[in-house]
Design an enzyme around this catalytic site. Structure first.
Site, PDB file in Angstrom:
ATOM      1  N   LYS A 247       0.831  -1.198   0.000  1.00 36.22           N
ATOM      2  CA  LYS A 247       0.000   0.000   0.000  1.00 36.22           C
ATOM      3  C   LYS A 247       0.875   1.262   0.000  1.00 36.22           C
ATOM      4  O   LYS A 247       2.042   1.210   0.403  1.00 36.22           O
ATOM      5  CB  LYS A 247      -0.887   0.018   1.249  1.00 36.22           C
ATOM      6  CG  LYS A 247      -1.919  -1.085   1.345  1.00 36.22           C
ATOM      7  CD  LYS A 247      -2.660  -0.992   2.672  1.00 36.22           C
ATOM      8  CE  LYS A 247      -3.707  -2.085   2.810  1.00 36.22           C
ATOM      9  NZ  LYS A 247      -4.861  -1.876   1.916  1.00 36.22           N
TER      10      LYS A 247
ATOM     11  N   ARG B 253     -10.207 -11.601   1.660  1.00 39.18           N
ATOM     12  CA  ARG B 253     -11.104 -12.610   1.092  1.00 39.18           C
ATOM     13  C   ARG B 253     -10.486 -14.010   1.142  1.00 39.18           C
ATOM     14  O   ARG B 253     -11.204 -15.005   1.144  1.00 39.18           O
ATOM     15  CB  ARG B 253     -11.498 -12.219  -0.328  1.00 39.18           C
ATOM     16  CG  ARG B 253     -10.366 -12.140  -1.325  1.00 39.18           C
ATOM     17  CD  ARG B 253     -10.693 -11.271  -2.523  1.00 39.18           C
ATOM     18  NE  ARG B 253     -10.740  -9.862  -2.162  1.00 39.18           N
ATOM     19  CZ  ARG B 253     -11.034  -8.885  -3.015  1.00 39.18           C
ATOM     20  NH1 ARG B 253     -11.292  -9.170  -4.296  1.00 39.18           N
ATOM     21  NH2 ARG B 253     -11.061  -7.637  -2.624  1.00 39.18           N
TER      22      ARG B 253
END
Length: 358
Positions: free
Chosen positions: A130, A204
Site C-alpha cells: 500500500k 477474502r
C-alpha cells in the site's frame, strides 16, 4: 409503607422497563467501545495472539455456556486452510483462528448463527504494498473480527436466548521473502484453487477458509464482516455498511436492526455479472481480484466470497467505509468507529425471537 395502587404498579413497571432499556443501551455501547479499543490499538501490541487472549480472558468470566478455542497454526494446517495460511506466511507473527461458542438457547441443539470476522491485525498490502500515507490506519483491518467478537461477548453478557459461534481468522499481511507473490496459486479448504494476482486483496483469502469451516456447524445462518474493500468506502462512504446477501430474510432483520440503532446498512448487488469476473482465471478456479481490476471492486469481492458459501442464508458485510470516524457521527470522537457492533447485537436479539427463518 407505600400503598400499592394501580397507578403505583403502572409506574413501577414503567420505570423498571426504562431501567432495563438503559442497561441494554449501556451494554451495546460497551460492546462498540471494545471494538473501537481493539481497532485503535497499535498493531505491535494488538497481534493475533493478543487479540485472542483478550477474548479468552473476557469470555471465561461468563460461565459454562461460553467456550473459547484458540486454534494454532498447526491446527490451521491440519484443516487445509491454504488460502488463510498463504497470507499469514509473510509475517513472523503466527496465525490464530479464534473460535467462540455461546450456547444461550434453551435447546443447546438449536442451529447456531455463525459470525465470521476478518482479522488482519496489520495490513501492509504484502508484495502489492500500500502507499505509505495512511498505512498506519491498517492496524484496524481486523475490524470485522473486532465487531463480531464484541457482539457475541455482548450477547452472552445479556444472556440472549440464541446459540452463536464466532470465527475470527487472525494474522498479519506483510511483504517478507515468504509472502504471497502476484500470480501465485493457493488452495482453499474446499479444494478450490485461487490465483493471487493482488496480495492486497488478502481478506477474502482468510474469509474463504473460515466460511468453509463455518459450514461444519449446521448453521442457521452465516454472517461475515470485513473491512474488505476501498471500493466500499468509495461507494457509500461512512453513511452505511454495505450488505451483500442471498437471503431476503436475513436482509430484513439486518435492515430493521440498523433502523433501531441508527447505524445503517444498505443492500448491494450479488449479480452473476460479478461472479463471471472472478471465475475468469488463467491458472486457477478463481482469481482474487475482478477481471476489470477496480471496476465494481466491492461487488467482485462479494462474488468471490459467494464461491465458498452453500447455505441459503448468508450475508457479507463490507465495513471498510464505516471503519473510522472523521466528524460524521457526532457521538464518536475521531478515530476507529467500532461500527456496526450495535447493529450486530440488535440483529442477534431479533434473531433470538424469530424461530422461522424462511
Amino acid at each position: 409503607m407505600l400503598k400499592m395502587t394501580s397507578r403505583n404498579v403502572t409506574a413501577f413497571f414503567y420505570f423498571s422497563q426504562e431501567g432495563e432499556a438503559w442497561q441494554k443501551g449501556v451494554s451495546y455501547a460497551e460492546g462498540q467501545n471494545l471494538a473501537r479499543y481493539l481497532m485503535e490499538a497499535p498493531a505491535n501490541y494488538m497481534t493475533p495472539t493478543r487479540f485472542a487472549q483478550i477474548f479468552e480472558e473476557k469470555l471465561e468470566k461468563l460461565g459454562g455456556n461460553v467456550k473459547v478455542f484458540t486454534r494454532s497454526k498447526q491446527w490451521i494446517e491440519e484443516q487445509q486452510m491454504g488460502a488463510f495460511l498463504s497470507v499469514a506466511k509473510g509475517s513472523d507473527e503466527p496465525p490464530v483462528l479464534l473460535e467462540i461458542h455461546y450456547t444461550g438457547s434453551p435447546d443447546p441443539k438449536d442451529p447456531p448463527l455463525v459470525f465470521v470476522g476478518k482479522g488482519v491485525t496489520f495490513d501492509s498490502g504484502g508484495i502489492s504494498i500500500k502507499p505509505s500515507s495512511g498505512m498506519d490506519a491498517m492496524r484496524a483491518d481486523m475490524g470485522g473480527a473486532a465487531t463480531v467478537s464484541s457482539a457475541i461477548l455482548t450477547a452472552a453478557t445479556l444472556k440472549l436466548p440464541i446459540n452463536l459461534i464466532g470465527l475470527a481468522p487472525l494474522c498479519e499481511n506483510m511483504p517478507s521473502g515468504g509472502a504471497n507473490k502476484p500470480g501465485d496459486v493457493v488452495k482453499a479448504k474446499n479444494g478450490k484453487t485461487i490465483q493471487v494476482d493482488n496480495t492486497d486483496a488478502e481478506g477474502r483469502l482468510l474469509l474463504a477458509d473460515a466460511l468453509c469451516y463455518a459450514h461444519n456447524f449446521n448453521a442457521r445462518a452465516i454472517v461475515n464482516a470485513a473491512t474488505l474493500t476501498g471500493a466500499m468506502d468509495v461507494a457509500l462512504g461512512s453513511a452505511a455498511t454495505g450488505v451483500f446477501t442471498n437471503s431476503s430474510w436475513l436482509w430484513t432483520h439486518l435492515q430493521e436492526a440498523s433502523a433501531v440503532t441508527g447505524d445503517r446498512v444498505w443492500r448491494m448487488p450479488l449479480f452473476e455479472h460479478y461472479s463471471k469476473q472472478v471465475t475468469d482465471s488463467a491458472l486457477a478456479d478463481l482469481n482474487n481480484v475482478g477481471k476489470y481490476s477496480r471496476s465494481g471492486g466491492a461487488c467482485t469481492a462479494a462474488a468471490f466470497l459467494k464461491e465458498f458459501v452453500t447455505v441459503p442464508h448468508w450475508a457479507h458485510l463490507d465495513i471498510a467505509g464505516v471503519m473510522s470516524n472523521k466528524d460524521e457521527v457526532p457521538y464518536l470522537r475521531k478515530g476507529m468507529a467500532g461500527r456496526p457492533t450495535r447493529t450486530l447485537i440488535e440483529f442477534v436479539d431479533r434473531l433470538s425471537k424469530d424461530r422461522n427463518p424462511t
